[in-house]
Design an enzyme around this catalytic site. Structure first.
Site: not given
Ligand code: CCH
Length: 289
Positions: A44, A48, A173, A189
Site C-alpha cells: 500500500r 500510495h 486487494h 477481501w
Molecule cells: Fe487499496 N485500499 N485501494 N489498492 N490497498 C486499502 C487497502 C489496501 C482503495 C482503497 C483501499 C489499490 C486500489 C485501491 C492495497 C493495494 C492497492 C484500504 C484500507 C482502502 C480503503 C486501508 C486501511 O484501512 O488500512 C481504492 C479506493 C482503490 C482504487 O480505487 C491498488 C491499485 C493497490 C495496489 C496495487 C493494499 C495492499 C491494501 C491493504 C493494506 C493493509 O494494511 O493491509
C-alpha cells in the site's frame, strides 16, 4: 561506515540484493502485526507514494518520496502508512545510499514476490526531494473507496492507465485488510490475506450484500468475514471492468502477467530515469529541477 562520499567512488556498487534480503527479513518479523505480515501495508505504501501522479503536468509519483512530509503524510488516504515507513527506517539506516523513493517502491515489489506474486521489473533511479524544495501536492489525488466507476476512471486515467490495467491493479486487494482506525472500513477481501493470488477476482464473482452497521457503506459475503469496498463492487457492476474480472478469475497466470506490468509502470510514473550504467550509484542523481 555511515559516511557517504559526496561523489561515490567509482568502485562503489550498490548491493540491491542485500536490500532485498533486509526487506524480506522484516516482512514476518512481528507475529502481533495484522495477519503476521508487513507485506500488505508495504504494498500500500508503494502504491500510495506512486499513485499521486498526474500525467497532465507530470507532478506527483514515487520520485521525491514526498510522503515523508506534511501535508501528504497527513492525508486521510495515507492513514496507517507511518507504520510502513517506520519499519523501513532501519533498512534505510543500514543502506544509506538508497533513496527513500527507491526503497519504498522496492519494498512493495519484494513484498509481492515474497507473498507468492509475480516477479516485478524494478529499477533504481528515484531521488528524494527536500522538504523545503517541494511544492505540496493537493489532497484528493488518491481514489476514494466510497465513490463510483467514474471516479475510479478519473483517478487512474489521470495517471495514464486504461481499464484493463485498473482492474489488474485492483487485484492487489487479494492481500491485506481494511482497518477501522485507518480508513473506517473493516476486514480482508480474501481468506488468505498474506498470499498474493487471483483470489480477489474469484471472491468478487460471488454474492455480496451491504453490511448492516453504522460504518461507511461496505459489502460483505455470506460468511460476514470478507469485505468489498464500493469501488471494488464497481469492478463487477461496470461491464467494461467486469470482462477483466472474469478473465483474471479464470486465469491467474494472465493476472500475474498483467499485474506485474501495470505495477511496474505505476512505480515508475514521473520518474526521470537517466540513461545510466546500473553499476553506478543511484545516490548521486542529477538535482531535481
Ligand atoms: Fe487499496 N485500499 N485501494 N489498492 N490497498 C486499502 C487497502 C489496501 C482503495 C482503497 C483501499 C489499490 C486500489 C485501491 C492495497 C493495494 C492497492 C484500504 C484500507 C482502502 C480503503 C486501508 C486501511 O484501512 O488500512 C481504492 C479506493 C482503490 C482504487 O480505487 C491498488 C491499485 C493497490 C495496489 C496495487 C493494499 C495492499 C491494501 C491493504 C493494506 C493493509 O494494511 O493491509
Amino acid at each position: 561506515s555511515s559516511a557517504i562520499p559526496a561523489t561515490p567512488s567509482k568502485d562503489f556498487k550498490p548491493d540491491y540484493q542485500a536490500v532485498r534480503a533486509a526487506i524480506e527479513d522484516v516482512l514476518e518479523s512481528n507475529d502481533e502485526y495484522d495477519d503476521g505480515s508487513y507485506g500488505p501495508v508495504l504494498v500500500r505504501l508503494a502504491w500510495h507514494t506512486s499513485g499521486t501522479y498526474d500525467k497532465n503536468d507530470n507532478t506527483g509519483g514515487s520520485n521525491g518520496a514526498t510522503m515523508r512530509f506534511g501535508p501528504e503524510s497527513g492525508w486521510g488516504a495515507n492513514a496507517g502508512l507511518g507504520d510502513a515507513r517506520d519499519i523501513l527506517e532501519p533498512i534505510k539506516k543500514k543502506f544509506p545510499w538508497i533513496s527513500y523513493s527507491d526503497l519504498w517502491t522496492l519494498a512493495g515489489v519484494v513484498a509481492i514476490e515474497a507473498m507468492g506474486g509475480p516477479q516485478i521489473k524494478w529499477r533504481p533511479g528515484r531521488s528524494d526531494k527536500e522538504e523545503n524544495g517541494c511544492v505540496p501536492l493537493p489532497d484528493g489525488r488518491l481514489p476514494d473507496a466510497s465513490r463510483d466507476n467514474k471516479h475510479v476512471r478519473d483517478v487512474f486515467y489521470r495517471m495514464g492507465f486504461n481499464d484493463q490495467e485498473i482492474v489488474a491493479l485492483m487485484g492487489a486487494h487479494a492481500i491485506g485488510r481494511c482497518h477501522a482506525d485507518r480508513s473506517g472500513f473493516v476486514g480482508p477481501w480474501t481468506f488468505s490475506p498474506t498470499t498474493f493470488s487471483n483470489g480477489y477476482f474469484t471472491e468478487l464473482k460471488g454474492k455480496w450484500h451491504k453490511k448492516k452497521w453504522n460504518g461507511p457503506i461496505q459489502y460483505e459475503d455470506k460468511t460476514g468475514e470478507l469485505m468489498m469496498l464500493p469501488t471494488d463492487m464497481w469492478m463487477v457492476w461496470d461491464k467494461k471492468f467486469r470482462q477483466y474480472v472474469d478473465l483474471y478469475a479464470k486465469d491467474q497466470d494472465k493476472f500475474f502477467e498483467d499485474f506485474a506490468a501495470a505495477f511496474s509502470k505505476l512505480l515508475e510514473l514521473g520518474v526521470p530515469f537517466e540513461k545510466r550504467d546500473f553499476n553506478t550509484s543511484p545516490s548521486s542523481p542529477k538535482p531535481m529541477a
